[in-house]
Design an enzyme around this catalytic site. Sequence first.
Site, PDB file in Angstrom:
ATOM      1  N   HIS A 109     -12.398  11.909   0.340  1.00 13.69           N
ATOM      2  CA  HIS A 109     -12.385  10.567   0.915  1.00 13.69           C
ATOM      3  C   HIS A 109     -12.398  10.510   2.435  1.00 13.69           C
ATOM      4  O   HIS A 109     -13.166   9.763   3.019  1.00 13.69           O
ATOM      5  CB  HIS A 109     -11.142   9.855   0.378  1.00 13.69           C
ATOM      6  CG  HIS A 109     -11.023   8.424   0.775  1.00 13.69           C
ATOM      7  ND1 HIS A 109     -12.023   7.515   0.532  1.00 13.69           N
ATOM      8  CD2 HIS A 109     -10.024   7.731   1.405  1.00 13.69           C
ATOM      9  CE1 HIS A 109     -11.642   6.324   0.989  1.00 13.69           C
ATOM     10  NE2 HIS A 109     -10.449   6.433   1.538  1.00 13.69           N
ATOM     11  N   PHE A 113       0.865  -1.173   0.000  1.00 15.69           N
ATOM     12  CA  PHE A 113       0.000   0.000   0.000  1.00 15.69           C
ATOM     13  C   PHE A 113       0.900   1.221   0.000  1.00 15.69           C
ATOM     14  O   PHE A 113       2.063   1.140   0.408  1.00 15.69           O
ATOM     15  CB  PHE A 113      -0.867   0.006   1.277  1.00 15.69           C
ATOM     16  CG  PHE A 113      -2.338  -0.063   0.994  1.00 15.69           C
ATOM     17  CD1 PHE A 113      -2.923  -1.259   0.625  1.00 15.69           C
ATOM     18  CD2 PHE A 113      -3.144   1.065   1.100  1.00 15.69           C
ATOM     19  CE1 PHE A 113      -4.274  -1.332   0.368  1.00 15.69           C
ATOM     20  CE2 PHE A 113      -4.498   0.999   0.845  1.00 15.69           C
ATOM     21  CZ  PHE A 113      -5.070  -0.202   0.477  1.00 15.69           C
ATOM     22  N   ARG A 144      -3.760  10.963   6.005  1.00 16.95           N
ATOM     23  CA  ARG A 144      -3.790   9.592   6.527  1.00 16.95           C
ATOM     24  C   ARG A 144      -3.165   8.603   5.558  1.00 16.95           C
ATOM     25  O   ARG A 144      -3.407   8.648   4.366  1.00 16.95           O
ATOM     26  CB  ARG A 144      -5.236   9.168   6.800  1.00 16.95           C
ATOM     27  CG  ARG A 144      -5.360   7.699   7.161  1.00 16.95           C
ATOM     28  CD  ARG A 144      -6.753   7.316   7.566  1.00 16.95           C
ATOM     29  NE  ARG A 144      -7.700   7.292   6.478  1.00 16.95           N
ATOM     30  CZ  ARG A 144      -7.853   6.274   5.627  1.00 16.95           C
ATOM     31  NH1 ARG A 144      -7.094   5.198   5.708  1.00 16.95           N
ATOM     32  NH2 ARG A 144      -8.772   6.331   4.682  1.00 16.95           N
ATOM     33  N   HIS A 204      -8.740  11.021  -2.229  1.00 12.75           N
ATOM     34  CA  HIS A 204      -8.140   9.770  -2.696  1.00 12.75           C
ATOM     35  C   HIS A 204      -7.978   9.906  -4.213  1.00 12.75           C
ATOM     36  O   HIS A 204      -8.910  10.339  -4.892  1.00 12.75           O
ATOM     37  CB  HIS A 204      -9.079   8.613  -2.340  1.00 12.75           C
ATOM     38  CG  HIS A 204      -8.467   7.263  -2.522  1.00 12.75           C
ATOM     39  ND1 HIS A 204      -8.105   6.779  -3.749  1.00 12.75           N
ATOM     40  CD2 HIS A 204      -8.150   6.298  -1.625  1.00 12.75           C
ATOM     41  CE1 HIS A 204      -7.582   5.574  -3.598  1.00 12.75           C
ATOM     42  NE2 HIS A 204      -7.606   5.258  -2.310  1.00 12.75           N
TER      43      HIS A 204
HETATM   44  C1  LIG Z   1     -15.105   3.481  -0.071  1.00 12.38           C
HETATM   45  C2  LIG Z   1     -14.182   3.531   1.111  1.00 12.38           C
HETATM   46  C3  LIG Z   1     -13.128   2.633   1.217  1.00 12.38           C
HETATM   47  C4  LIG Z   1     -12.269   2.675   2.323  1.00 12.38           C
HETATM   48  N1  LIG Z   1     -11.251   1.778   2.415  1.00 12.38           N
HETATM   49  C5  LIG Z   1     -10.450   1.762   3.517  1.00 12.38           C
HETATM   50  C6  LIG Z   1      -9.442   0.771   3.690  1.00 12.38           C
HETATM   51  O1  LIG Z   1      -9.267  -0.127   2.875  1.00 12.38           O
HETATM   52  N2  LIG Z   1      -8.675   0.828   4.803  1.00 12.38           N
HETATM   53  C7  LIG Z   1      -8.848   1.780   5.751  1.00 12.38           C
HETATM   54  O2  LIG Z   1      -8.128   1.781   6.751  1.00 12.38           O
HETATM   55  N3  LIG Z   1      -9.807   2.725   5.611  1.00 12.38           N
HETATM   56  C8  LIG Z   1     -10.615   2.728   4.530  1.00 12.38           C
HETATM   57  N4  LIG Z   1     -11.601   3.683   4.409  1.00 12.38           N
HETATM   58  C9  LIG Z   1     -11.849   4.600   5.514  1.00 12.38           C
HETATM   59  C10 LIG Z   1     -12.599   3.877   6.611  1.00 12.38           C
HETATM   60  O3  LIG Z   1     -13.407   2.868   6.070  1.00 12.38           O
HETATM   61  C11 LIG Z   1     -13.508   4.824   7.401  1.00 12.38           C
HETATM   62  O4  LIG Z   1     -12.776   5.935   7.811  1.00 12.38           O
HETATM   63  C12 LIG Z   1     -14.036   4.111   8.634  1.00 12.38           C
HETATM   64  O5  LIG Z   1     -14.663   2.909   8.271  1.00 12.38           O
HETATM   65  C13 LIG Z   1     -14.979   4.969   9.448  1.00 12.38           C
HETATM   66  O6  LIG Z   1     -15.492   4.170  10.493  1.00 12.38           O
HETATM   67  P1  LIG Z   1     -16.350   4.792  11.658  1.00 12.38           P
HETATM   68  O7  LIG Z   1     -16.650   3.660  12.585  1.00 12.38           O
HETATM   69  O8  LIG Z   1     -15.676   5.970  12.197  1.00 12.38           O
HETATM   70  O9  LIG Z   1     -17.674   5.291  10.940  1.00 12.38           O
HETATM   71  P2  LIG Z   1     -18.659   4.634   9.853  1.00 12.38           P
HETATM   72  O10 LIG Z   1     -18.301   3.247   9.506  1.00 12.38           O
HETATM   73  O11 LIG Z   1     -18.803   5.612   8.773  1.00 12.38           O
HETATM   74  O12 LIG Z   1     -20.001   4.534  10.654  1.00 12.38           O
HETATM   75  C14 LIG Z   1     -20.695   5.679  11.098  1.00 12.38           C
HETATM   76  C15 LIG Z   1     -21.834   5.207  11.955  1.00 12.38           C
HETATM   77  O13 LIG Z   1     -22.424   6.330  12.572  1.00 12.38           O
HETATM   78  C16 LIG Z   1     -23.815   6.255  12.453  1.00 12.38           C
HETATM   79  N5  LIG Z   1     -24.318   7.644  12.500  1.00 12.38           N
HETATM   80  C17 LIG Z   1     -23.904   8.707  11.804  1.00 12.38           C
HETATM   81  N6  LIG Z   1     -24.600   9.798  12.153  1.00 12.38           N
HETATM   82  C18 LIG Z   1     -25.465   9.406  13.100  1.00 12.38           C
HETATM   83  C19 LIG Z   1     -26.454  10.064  13.868  1.00 12.38           C
HETATM   84  N7  LIG Z   1     -26.710  11.357  13.705  1.00 12.38           N
HETATM   85  N8  LIG Z   1     -27.170   9.337  14.750  1.00 12.38           N
HETATM   86  C20 LIG Z   1     -26.948   8.000  14.911  1.00 12.38           C
HETATM   87  N9  LIG Z   1     -26.029   7.346  14.217  1.00 12.38           N
HETATM   88  C21 LIG Z   1     -25.290   8.032  13.331  1.00 12.38           C
HETATM   89  C22 LIG Z   1     -24.081   5.510  11.177  1.00 12.38           C
HETATM   90  O14 LIG Z   1     -25.342   4.896  11.229  1.00 12.38           O
HETATM   91  C23 LIG Z   1     -22.931   4.507  11.201  1.00 12.38           C
HETATM   92  O15 LIG Z   1     -23.337   3.366  11.934  1.00 12.38           O
HETATM   93  C24 LIG Z   1     -12.463   3.644   3.314  1.00 12.38           C
HETATM   94  C25 LIG Z   1     -13.524   4.548   3.210  1.00 12.38           C
HETATM   95  C26 LIG Z   1     -14.366   4.503   2.117  1.00 12.38           C
HETATM   96  C27 LIG Z   1     -15.465   5.522   2.019  1.00 12.38           C
END
Ligand SMILES: Cc1cc2nc3c(=O)[nH]c(=O)nc-3n(C[C@H](O)[C@H](O)[C@H](O)COP(=O)(O)OP(=O)(O)OC[C@H]3O[C@@H](n4cnc5c(N)ncnc54)[C@H](O)[C@@H]3O)c2cc1C
Length: 614
Positions: free
Chosen positions: A366, A117, A408, A239
């Site tokens: 991203h 990566f 990042r 990205h």
């Molecule tokens: C397409 C894509 C590919 C990626 N690939 C990678 C990778 O290969 N490796 C890597 O390290 N990172 C990757 N990333 C980044 C990484 O996936 C994200 O930064 C990470 O998954 C975010 O996780 P999180 O738990 O913070 O939030 P999320 O997984 O975004 O979850 C947010 C949660 O908050 C809840 N929520 C939001 N607002 C509210 C509200 N007002 N009330 C109640 N609930 C709410 C939603 O329902 C959800 O459950 C990628 C991102 C994307 C978009």
Amino acid sequence: MQIHKHDVIIIGAGGAGLMAALYASKGGADVAVVSKLYPTRSHTGTAQGGIGAALGNLDEDKPIYHTYDTVKGGDYLTDQAAAKILAENAVEAVIELEHMGLPFDRTSEKRISQRRFGGHTRNFGEELVRRACHAADRTGHMILQTLYQQCIKNEVNFFDEFQVVDMIVVDGAVAGVVAIELGTGEFHIFHGKASFFASGGWGRCWSVTSNAHSLTGDGAAIALRRGVPLQDMEFFQFHPTGIYRMGILITEGVRGEGGVLINSQGERFMERYAPSAKDLASRDVVSRAIYLETRAGRSIKNRGYVHLDVRPQTVNRYFAEEGRERKDFINGETIERKLPDILDFCRTYLGVDPVLEPMPVQPTAHYAMGGIPTNMDAEVIIDAAGTVMPGAYAAGETACVSVHGANRLGTNSLVDLVVFGRRGGMKAAEYVKGVDWKPLPADAGAEIQAEFERIRNGSGASRPGELRHLMQATMMDNVGVFRTEETLRQGIKDLAELRERFYKDLHIDDKSRVFNTDLMEAWELGCLLDLADVTARTAIERKESRGAHSREDFKKRDDENWLAHSLIYQRGPLSAPEYEAHFDKQVDLSLWEEEVAQGVPEEQQKFRPKERVY
Ligand SMILES: Cc1cc2nc3c(=O)[nH]c(=O)nc-3n(C[C@H](O)[C@H](O)[C@H](O)COP(=O)(O)OP(=O)(O)OC[C@H]3O[C@@H](n4cnc5c(N)ncnc54)[C@H](O)[C@@H]3O)c2cc1C
């Protein structure tokens, strides 16, 4: 209003929220997860490429190399002690996920398979190393499913399709949150001793984004409105490889498997911009290179995109030039096996088969490096001195620890979720044992209910869809990959006009209560406008280029004046807020300081902020 009482209220059911819930419940707390989406629909489920950990299964690797890459990748704005914890705990966290049942891909010796990566190197930048652990190109999906099962097993309470819209602050401490049950439109209060924000990012501020529609930064906006500053908001990662115009992500894993970027002249242009890392240079560098190629008239058909080519004949030709061993060469079957979802996206959405044709790609908004400031135990802090807001926690993309600094590194977000989600979950479980319940104020929820009535009953002429479109366009043009004083001024001016229309002239069609997506999207637009605004305002003040923040009028990184985190506060009414930005939160440089204390000569100090050389 219905009132629910649980020790720990977790807002969000992505990787960070589920890991925090799991560990808070293991610590003996009664935990409720409140999520606007059904948990396994969270954006974590779309993460493709992998989770970084120095397991050393295929190449020699150590956590200290991972720490170094994280600090350097973050352009030295990364807090070094936090990066060390991230890299060290990553190894244990990945093995723990495996033991929970996560089906990682395997090497021929049945170890967890790892791939290359961008920015992952051995021996402090010497050569690229295979560090990204993966389950095909569905790593995030597997993490989410695995953690959800574990939470169910641990009897975590889930409130699915409840959207949190406000936070209840009593005497400077958090006493819970207010949410709307989407299926009924009713307001509920979640009374908790600890409230834990794990609500994800806000890529929807921009028009071309890899982020799901739900990523509207609700948690960060709520915290900002209730007096919490946001940290390092000027840093938002683009990205380099989103599908042209759609923004859907093509994982860096494609380049990790050998894919290359090609301009309209058929040239592998990254050889010019980053002679050693080439296509796997860090994301900010590659995104800027694509823009510069476009400006020089070398994008494909002059339309602002380039080709990402992972056809075996192209990849193997470059592998041969680089003197790679024959066993590394790829064929159609390798790509089908390692990147099944990517092939599926391209075939479905573009009618392009990546085994036979190159993919059209452009930079896509991203990842938020900034967010709710926390210490290394995910406790929310409210000033440069690190004062903790009692009962408030945050982890995942919505938080800023800061392990990602100004940019990042790929695969470090998934690590961040599990490492700091876990630390925060444990800390919250410990905290709730030692504090009493804060009584709820009599008017808890009244203010936000009134705001929703305003939105519902708006009789103006501006529709949220139109305002959102205009906001995304101005953010893309003026607060995107390249910025200048002039573009940022324009962005701030446009956002002020949009805010005026949002508060004085709004109109929504659906006045009902049941699953009123019109209403919720309008409220989310308010969150996006706030976050867009603080992004532009910190960006205009940071007069240097660093990581993802690239100022054409201040091209150099300036450590003398700007090696510091930003904190921005929002005050005054929502309709006409005032902002206060400070740049006095120190960057933790403890690993460098250790080197200095040990008398390591300057030229051998690994963690000293130094000019980036590619
Ligand atoms: C397409 C894509 C590919 C990626 N690939 C990678 C990778 O290969 N490796 C890597 O390290 N990172 C990757 N990333 C980044 C990484 O996936 C994200 O930064 C990470 O998954 C975010 O996780 P999180 O738990 O913070 O939030 P999320 O997984 O975004 O979850 C947010 C949660 O908050 C809840 N929520 C939001 N607002 C509210 C509200 N007002 N009330 C109640 N609930 C709410 C939603 O329902 C959800 O459950 C990628 C991102 C994307 C978009």
